[in-house]
Design an enzyme around this catalytic site. Sequence first.
Site, PDB file in Angstrom:
ATOM      1  N   HIS A 235       0.841  -1.245  -0.056  1.00 27.08           N
ATOM      2  CA  HIS A 235       0.042  -0.128   0.153  1.00 27.08           C
ATOM      3  C   HIS A 235       0.780   1.295  -0.024  1.00 27.08           C
ATOM      4  CE1 HIS A 235       0.857   1.068   4.208  1.00 27.08           C
ATOM      5  NE2 HIS A 235       1.113  -0.120   4.348  1.00 27.08           N
TER       6      HIS A 235
ATOM      7  N   HIS B 221      11.515   0.240 -12.689  1.00 22.62           N
ATOM      8  CA  HIS B 221      11.468  -1.531 -13.027  1.00 22.62           C
ATOM      9  C   HIS B 221      11.433  -2.188 -11.819  1.00 22.62           C
ATOM     10  CE1 HIS B 221      12.956  -5.019 -15.486  1.00 22.62           C
ATOM     11  NE2 HIS B 221      11.869  -5.393 -14.670  1.00 22.62           N
TER      12      HIS B 221
END
Length: 202
Positions: free
Chosen positions: A126, A135
């Site tokens: 979260h 990436h």
Amino acid sequence: MVIGGGGHGKVAVSAALAAGFRVTAVLDDDRALWGSEILGIEVSGPVTGETAGAALGLLAIGSNRVREALARRLSLEWAVVVHPTAWVHGTVRIGEGTVVFAGAAVQPDTVIGRHAIVNTGATVDHDCRIGDFAHIAPGASLAGGVEVGEGAFVGIGSSAIPGVRIGRWTTVGAGAAVVRDLPDGVVAAGVPARVLREGGRR
Ligand code: JB2
């Protein structure tokens, strides 16, 4: 239109097809690839605005720097591709050109930038912030509230504890455990991750 006919292009094509896109062509500048196929789709080139035409595009090249350069050069409309086996909470915001590959999970209120990669089986908890062109490699795990700077590469199987910041264009090595903030542009590796080199870019 998938741009990049290498290994990352192959996985991107598979995700796009699984997500229900019609992939009409794969573009690459490498002439040696022209006429070959990726998952039954012909590779052609070179990569220009003209060859890409008006298609919805996806930059599918693993190098964060190359995706950044091509995003600046090409003015296409970019797809967002989320593999159907990835789980992405409805509150997550994902920028144009970003891919989320098979088996990844992205938890509530995370924000992911443009032309980023959340690779196979990566987990992003979260309230994370993932910058443009970053990436998150296969199997990497980001705890809640982690910030990943623009263009950063978070290596395969690595992890980051809650709330740490990984700097812009920084590289985190495979299997590393990031337990404190990492500055911009470094290469860090190990458990716990230590800076090995300043000025790392990929
Ligand atoms: O500067 C460039 C450039 N550099 C490489 N401009 C343009 N237009 N194209 C470029 N490319 C193209 O990207 C090359 O022609 C090549 O076909 C493709 C890169 O393919 P490669 O298989 O070398 O790497 P990849 O980026 O598809 O995959 C890497 O990254 C993935 C995330 C591999 O390490 C994969 O194993 C990995 N999963």
